[in-house]
Design a protein around this motif. Structure first.
Motif, mmCIF file in Angstrom:
data_model
loop_
_atom_site.group_PDB
_atom_site.id
_atom_site.type_symbol
_atom_site.label_atom_id
_atom_site.label_comp_id
_atom_site.label_asym_id
_atom_site.label_seq_id
_atom_site.Cartn_x
_atom_site.Cartn_y
_atom_site.Cartn_z
ATOM 1 N N VAL A 125 27.303 46.334 54.091
ATOM 2 C CA VAL A 125 28.251 47.290 53.534
ATOM 3 C C VAL A 125 29.411 46.508 52.922
ATOM 4 C CG1 VAL A 125 27.605 49.140 55.105
ATOM 5 C CG2 VAL A 125 29.408 47.544 55.765
ATOM 6 N N GLU A 126 30.285 47.211 52.231
ATOM 7 C CA GLU A 126 31.297 46.534 51.417
ATOM 8 C C GLU A 126 32.321 45.736 52.209
ATOM 9 O OE1 GLU A 126 29.605 49.805 48.842
ATOM 10 O OE2 GLU A 126 30.159 49.585 50.957
ATOM 11 N N ASP A 127 32.560 46.086 53.465
ATOM 12 C CA ASP A 127 33.538 45.305 54.223
ATOM 13 C C ASP A 127 32.906 44.141 54.986
ATOM 14 O OD1 ASP A 127 32.256 46.758 56.178
ATOM 15 O OD2 ASP A 127 34.071 47.659 57.032
ATOM 16 N N ALA A 151 40.636 37.086 41.953
ATOM 17 C CA ALA A 151 41.427 37.137 40.720
ATOM 18 C C ALA A 151 41.637 38.566 40.246
ATOM 19 C CB ALA A 151 40.747 36.310 39.629
ATOM 20 N N ILE A 152 40.580 39.369 40.213
ATOM 21 C CA ILE A 152 40.768 40.719 39.662
ATOM 22 C C ILE A 152 41.635 41.586 40.568
ATOM 23 C CG2 ILE A 152 38.543 40.570 38.473
ATOM 24 C CD1 ILE A 152 37.746 42.983 40.336
ATOM 25 N N ALA A 153 41.696 41.230 41.847
ATOM 26 C CA ALA A 153 42.536 41.990 42.773
ATOM 27 C C ALA A 153 44.025 41.760 42.535
ATOM 28 C CB ALA A 153 42.175 41.640 44.217
ATOM 29 N N GLU A 154 44.362 40.887 41.598
ATOM 30 C CA GLU A 154 45.761 40.691 41.229
ATOM 31 C C GLU A 154 46.301 41.843 40.393
ATOM 32 O OE1 GLU A 154 46.154 36.887 39.353
ATOM 33 O OE2 GLU A 154 45.175 35.829 40.998
ATOM 34 N N PRO A 156 46.993 45.869 39.574
ATOM 35 C CA PRO A 156 47.316 46.983 40.472
ATOM 36 C C PRO A 156 46.112 47.840 40.840
ATOM 37 C CG PRO A 156 48.950 46.807 38.710
ATOM 38 C CD PRO A 156 47.838 45.873 38.356
ATOM 39 N N GLU A 157 45.183 48.032 39.902
ATOM 40 C CA GLU A 157 43.998 48.851 40.145
ATOM 41 C C GLU A 157 42.765 48.043 39.754
ATOM 42 O OE1 GLU A 157 44.370 52.424 37.886
ATOM 43 O OE2 GLU A 157 46.443 52.779 38.530
ATOM 44 N N TRP A 158 41.780 48.002 40.644
ATOM 45 C CA TRP A 158 40.586 47.195 40.349
ATOM 46 C C TRP A 158 39.370 47.765 41.071
ATOM 47 C CZ3 TRP A 158 38.471 45.163 44.797
ATOM 48 C CH2 TRP A 158 39.334 45.041 45.902
ATOM 49 N N VAL A 159 38.214 47.571 40.440
ATOM 50 C CA VAL A 159 36.938 47.948 41.043
ATOM 51 C C VAL A 159 35.973 46.790 40.864
ATOM 52 C CG1 VAL A 159 34.979 49.540 41.024
ATOM 53 C CG2 VAL A 159 37.291 50.401 40.536
ATOM 54 N N THR A 215 40.431 51.929 43.863
ATOM 55 C CA THR A 215 40.389 50.474 44.020
ATOM 56 C C THR A 215 39.490 50.079 45.186
ATOM 57 O OG1 THR A 215 42.536 50.027 43.001
ATOM 58 C CG2 THR A 215 41.814 48.504 44.720
ATOM 59 N N GLY A 216 38.678 49.037 44.951
ATOM 60 C CA GLY A 216 37.828 48.516 46.012
ATOM 61 C C GLY A 216 36.503 48.006 45.485
ATOM 62 N N ALA A 217 35.695 47.491 46.400
ATOM 63 C CA ALA A 217 34.359 46.995 46.080
ATOM 64 C C ALA A 217 33.330 48.083 46.349
ATOM 65 C CB ALA A 217 34.044 45.760 46.910
ATOM 66 N N VAL A 218 32.279 48.107 45.527
ATOM 67 C CA VAL A 218 31.226 49.108 45.664
ATOM 68 C C VAL A 218 29.867 48.441 45.472
ATOM 69 C CG1 VAL A 218 30.321 51.328 44.859
ATOM 70 C CG2 VAL A 218 32.767 50.836 44.649
#
Length: 283
Positions: A125-127, A151-154, A156-159, A215-218
């Motif tokens: 799972v993602e975590d 890097a992309i988590a720098e 404000p909003e990222w997926v 925002t988060g990983a999927v």
């Protein structure tokens, strides 16, 4: 929205463009290949020639596009060179993120992979932590993924789209491509290692849907993680390769597949090909 798409001529990028423009978005597609520019334009986007290793040029291109969102579908897989692909993930991503930040972009959607997780029993799972303690060649791959995602988590909003193994037109898993040739040569064993797949069309649909995701990983993969003993014979038959050799060794710890529950249950994304069994039939 105005969207700057890096990797516009890749297997996923070329499918993302018409999906985005069909929803009324304005797309600027980056490519380093002049021969790809016409195809990008024909898909409804504005083509921009550039190289993600040229930080200044990339920053200028992103600033000129004035995007609301940057989409990262960069890969370097045409020659099967994993080191080159890792470089794109580290250096290319760094330059793209810096360009996005300089242009005041708040949101980025980026391609990652779902087989970078640490060893475990069940589909990840993602975590689940990334696997940064394995063999050197694996650490090089996973380290590139860690650099990309950090890097992309720098912004404000990222997926982060952690794709399963991509198959279908333009990928390694189609007739005549890298993995089909490996199968033809008897170098694709039917073993216990578990993989998760995603058809390239479904990967593109997830990228478009991710414009509105939190925002988060999927994990973006189909519903059926499977051991090589199941999927390799089906793939071989689909691409006209001989029956593969069966390997009875135990599963590699990290080869566990990925769980798509978050994408399906929380975000409402449903793959068009719910199983590689259906998708392979069209190869």
């Amino acid at each position: 929205m105005r969207i700057f798409l890096a990797g516009a001529s890749g297997a996923v990028g070329r499918r993302v463009i018409p999906a985005l423009t069909g929803q009324g978005h304005s797309v600027v597609g980056l490519t380093r290949n002049p021969s790809s520019a016409a195809r990008i334009e024909a898909s409804g986007a504005t083509a921009v020639l550039g190289d993600v290793y040229d930080a200044a040029g990339l920053a200028s291109a992103v600033a000129a596009a004035r995007p609301d969102v940057v989409m990262h579908q960069l890969t370097d897989l045409g020659a099967g060179d994993r080191a080159a692909n890792a470089k794109v993930r580290v250096v290319g991503t760094r330059n793209l993120v810096d360009a996005a930040k300089a242009a005041g972009v708040r949101r980025i959607v980026a391609q990652s992979i779902s087989w970078a997780y640490e060893p475990g029993v069940s589909p990840a799972v993602e975590d689940t932590p990334l696997d940064l303690h394995g063999a050197p060649d694996r650490v090089a791959t996973v380290g590139g993924i860690e650099a990309l995602e950090t890097a992309i988590a720098e912004l404000p909003e990222w997926v982060v789209l952690r794709y399963g193994l991509l198959y279908g037109p333009g990928t390694w898993y189609e007739r005549g491509a890298l993995m089909a040739r490996a199968a033809e040569e008897g170098n694709l064993p039917a073993n216990a290692d578990v993989s998760s797949f995603v058809h390239v069309d479904d990967a593109a649909s997830a990228a478009v849907a991710a414009l509105d995701w939190p925002t988060g990983a999927v994990n973006v993969c189909d519903d059926e993680p499977a051991p090589g003993r199941e999927w390799v014979p089906v793939f071989c038959a689909a691409v006209g390769a001989p029956e593969p050799a069966r390997v009875d060794a135990e599963r590699t710890g990290w080869a566990r597949g990925a769980d798509n529950t978050r994408a399906r249950k929380e975000l409402g994304w449903v793959p068009g090909f719910v199983s590689w069994r259906d998708g392979f039939a069209g190869l």
